[in-house]
Design a protein around this motif. Structure first.
Motif: not given
Length: 219
Positions: A143-155, A109-116, A99-102, A78-81
């Motif tokens: 805008q809140q839903q766009r944050v949720a979409i961004a959070r879904a994309l970060i990984n 458990g990944k390094r936040l710096k590598t995702y900046r 912070d919500n996106i990250m 769920r976290r990676r795929t």
């Protein structure tokens, strides 16, 4: 690919929510699952996403049968795929946009710096680069839903599952969210499966799956 059934028990009464569903979704497709209330569409989405387990049958994602996975394995999947977008955003109120996106990165458990750099790119994609320090209460519903979409994309998931992603938004804002999802599908090749009751929202997808009484009526 799913081939499954789902029965809920209410006391001694068994309620069949999904009956021998057979469905294949190709990589890169944008699919809408539609049907009346109680047809089993959200249940089907949750089974595809490993948020629930089928009573019978199998769910195959990228060659793996998630119906037989252990809870830890499903959590990693769920976290990676998979990326999830829900109707009510599910943002953490005391965290700002970035912070919500990250959060998924932190939970994995990944390094936040590598995702900046990726964070910056995603904020541009969803049009929130200038709101990155704002908490959810200072954002509109869209805008809140766009944050949720961004959070879904970060990984960098292969599949995005969206449950009524515009169900809590006005028509204009909702269509803006659908345009964003369509753009993500076309430009990034993400597979998107959404549950919706809106014909307007379904029009943005490539294929519609109609459920009725727990069965697929047409594809």
């Amino acid at each position: 690919t799913v081939q499954l059934g789902k029965i809920f028990k209410l006391g001694e009464v068994e309620v069949e929510v999904l009956n021998s569903i057979e469905l294949t979704i190709e990589e890169g497709e944008f699919i809408s699952i539609m049907g009346p209330s109680g047809s089993g569409k959200s249940t089907l989405l949750y089974l595809i996403g490993g948020l629930d387990k089928p009573t019978s049958g199998q769910v195959w994602i990228k060659g793996r049968n998630i119906a037989v996975m252990r809870d830890k394995e499903i959590s990693i999947l769920r976290r990676r795929t998979l990326g999830f977008v829900f109707q009510f955003y599910n943002l953490i109120p005391n965290l700002n946009v970035e912070d919500n996106i990250m959060l998924p990165v932190l939970l994995d458990g990944k390094r936040l710096k590598t995702y900046r750099r990726k964070l910056d790119a995603i904020l541009e994609t969803v049009g929130l680069a200038d709101r990155r320090r704002h908490p959810p209460r200072e954002l509109s519903g869209g805008q809140q839903q766009r944050v949720a979409i961004a959070r879904a994309l970060i990984n960098e998931p292969d599949i995005i599952l969206a449950d009524e992603p515009i169900g809590n938004l006005d028509t204009k804002t909702g269509m803006g969210i659908m345009e964003l999802l369509q753009r993500i599908n076309c430009e990034q090749g993400k597979t998107i499966v959404q549950v919706t009751h809106s014909q307007e929202a379904a029009a943005y997808s490539q294929r519609i799956i109609n459920l009725r009484d727990g069965k697929v009526w047409e594809q």
